[in-house]
Write an enzyme that holds these catalytic residues in place. Structure first.
Site, PDB file in Angstrom:
ATOM      1  N   GLY A  11       0.773  -1.249   0.000  1.00 54.03           N
ATOM      2  CA  GLY A  11       0.000   0.000   0.000  1.00 54.03           C
ATOM      3  C   GLY A  11       0.797   1.288   0.000  1.00 54.03           C
ATOM      4  O   GLY A  11       0.264   2.339   0.351  1.00 54.03           O
ATOM      5  N   ARG A  64     -15.312 -14.995 -10.668  1.00 51.13           N
ATOM      6  CA  ARG A  64     -14.754 -13.664 -10.867  1.00 51.13           C
ATOM      7  C   ARG A  64     -15.830 -12.607 -11.074  1.00 51.13           C
ATOM      8  O   ARG A  64     -15.729 -11.495 -10.558  1.00 51.13           O
ATOM      9  CB  ARG A  64     -13.783 -13.666 -12.049  1.00 51.13           C
ATOM     10  N   ILE A  91      -6.568 -10.037 -12.083  1.00 53.54           N
ATOM     11  CA  ILE A  91      -6.779  -9.573 -13.457  1.00 53.54           C
ATOM     12  C   ILE A  91      -8.211  -9.064 -13.561  1.00 53.54           C
ATOM     13  O   ILE A  91      -9.133  -9.635 -12.984  1.00 53.54           O
ATOM     14  CB  ILE A  91      -6.480 -10.714 -14.446  1.00 53.54           C
ATOM     15  N   HIS A 108       2.776   0.583 -13.133  1.00 49.36           N
ATOM     16  CA  HIS A 108       3.649  -0.575 -13.330  1.00 49.36           C
ATOM     17  C   HIS A 108       5.098  -0.137 -13.118  1.00 49.36           C
ATOM     18  O   HIS A 108       5.488   0.920 -13.621  1.00 49.36           O
ATOM     19  CB  HIS A 108       3.455  -1.119 -14.757  1.00 49.36           C
ATOM     20  N   VAL A 148      -4.452  -6.327 -19.894  1.00 49.70           N
ATOM     21  CA  VAL A 148      -3.653  -6.300 -18.664  1.00 49.70           C
ATOM     22  C   VAL A 148      -2.598  -5.185 -18.680  1.00 49.70           C
ATOM     23  O   VAL A 148      -2.805  -4.150 -18.093  1.00 49.70           O
ATOM     24  CB  VAL A 148      -3.010  -7.662 -18.300  1.00 49.70           C
TER      25      VAL A 148
HETATM   26  C1  GRF Z   1       4.333  -1.144  -7.128  1.00 51.48           C
HETATM   27  O1  GRF Z   1       5.662  -1.321  -7.484  1.00 51.48           O
HETATM   28  C2  GRF Z   1       3.447  -0.983  -8.324  1.00 51.48           C
HETATM   29  O2  GRF Z   1       4.089  -0.380  -9.411  1.00 51.48           O
HETATM   30  C3  GRF Z   1       3.112  -2.418  -8.684  1.00 51.48           C
HETATM   31  O3  GRF Z   1       3.005  -3.081  -7.457  1.00 51.48           O
HETATM   32  C4  GRF Z   1       3.768  -2.404  -6.464  1.00 51.48           C
HETATM   33  C5  GRF Z   1       2.811  -2.081  -5.356  1.00 51.48           C
HETATM   34  O4  GRF Z   1       3.453  -1.506  -4.254  1.00 51.48           O
HETATM   35  N1  GRF Z   1       1.925  -2.479  -9.502  1.00 51.48           N
HETATM   36  P1  GRF Z   1       2.600  -0.820  -3.111  1.00 51.48           P
HETATM   37  O5  GRF Z   1       1.610  -1.854  -2.603  1.00 51.48           O
HETATM   38  O6  GRF Z   1       1.917   0.366  -3.677  1.00 51.48           O
HETATM   39  O7  GRF Z   1       3.606  -0.466  -2.050  1.00 51.48           O
END
Ligand code: GRF
Length: 260
Positions: A11, A64, A91, A108, A148
């Site tokens: 988080g 889902r 997903i 990402h 995705v």
């Molecule tokens: C981050 O590196 C984000 O880019 C990826 O998952 C990680 C989540 O980290 N999708 P956090 O839970 O926000 O600390």
């Protein structure tokens, strides 16, 4: 504008978005609800401490569609206009995508489309980048679609890989991955809120064009911010960056130089 955040774990991105809101960096943006899918996810504690309403929605032992229906109902009950995935590990299905078409974003930890294959999450992404030997990595905020990690890109921030990390990788993979992942995370925390503000200010437009007959169309985001907007944003975000420097200096090994 009400936003809903979907998160599964640590988080830190959720915390950074809330901090932007609380510091008044985000303008006219309200973090209205957190949805999480593991009862013990640390992100739930952050929401509690920050007084953000949260809802636990379990994905296990159910279809889902049903799981996603409950998420949609929750987001609707908070009048969520933009959905932000932040370390969400499920997903997203086509029903969700249809409802939140160009109203759902994700972050990402690489420069997409590099290292964006399905199943390549957080730590693995940095490991793959170091293993490949790329000189530059970074982070990407993009609109999600059913593909995705192939949705239209909103913003990217490059981060150069250090020789120190490359050399360390051959003797201590875990430590090298940790170093790189921390440096990218610093940028993730800044980039995500900027994308949210651009969306709130209606400065993002998705357009479609065909590359060749019969092929599925490419979708591209145009960002319509001008230099005045950029300057104002940079000025406002300084508050967050100052707070971020303070907290990272005391809690991690990221050097001050990397935070500036
Ligand atoms: C981050 O590196 C984000 O880019 C990826 O998952 C990680 C989540 O980290 N999708 P956090 O839970 O926000 O600390």
């Amino acid at each position: 504008m009400n936003i809903g955040i979907l998160a599964s774990g640590r988080g830190s991105n959720f915390g950074a978005i809330v901090a932007h809101e609380r510091l008044g960096v985000l303008d006219d943006v309200d973090v209205s609800v957190l949805v999480y899918n593991y009862s013990d996810a640390p992100v739930a504690k952050i929401a509690e401490t920050q007084g953000v309403p949260s809802r636990f929605i379990d994905h296990r032992n159910r279809a889902r569609q049903e799981f996603e229906r409950e998420i949609i109902e929750t987001l609707d009950s908070y009048n969520v206009e933009l959905v932000c995935l932040a370390g969400w590990d499920r997903i997203i299905g086509s029903d969700f995508f249809k409802k939140y078409r160009w109203r759902a974003v994700n972050i990402h930890p690489a420069l997409l489309p590099a290292f964006g294959e399905k199943g390549l999450n957080a730590g693995f992404v940095h490991e793959a980048a170091l293993e490949y030997g790329v000189k530059v990595t970074g982070c990407t905020v993009y609109f999600i679609d059913v593909s995705v990690e192939k949705g239209p890109i909103i913003l990217q921030k490059p981060v150069e890989i250090r020789q120190k990390e490359t050399s360390l990788f051959s003797v201590n993979r875990e430590q090298a991955v940790g170093m790189l992942s921390d440096r990218v995370l610093v940028q993730e925390h800044r980039l995500y809120s900027k994308a949210i503000q651009l969306y709130a200010d209606k400065l993002l437009h998705v357009s479609e064009f065909s590359v060749e007959v019969g092929a599925s169309p490419r979708r591209v985001v145009s960002v319509h911010s001008d230099s005045v907007w950029e300057k104002e944003w940079a000025l406002r975000q300084r508050k967050f960056i100052e707070a971020q420097i303070e907290s990272w200096k005391s809690s991690t090994n990221v050097s001050e130089e990397d935070l500036l």
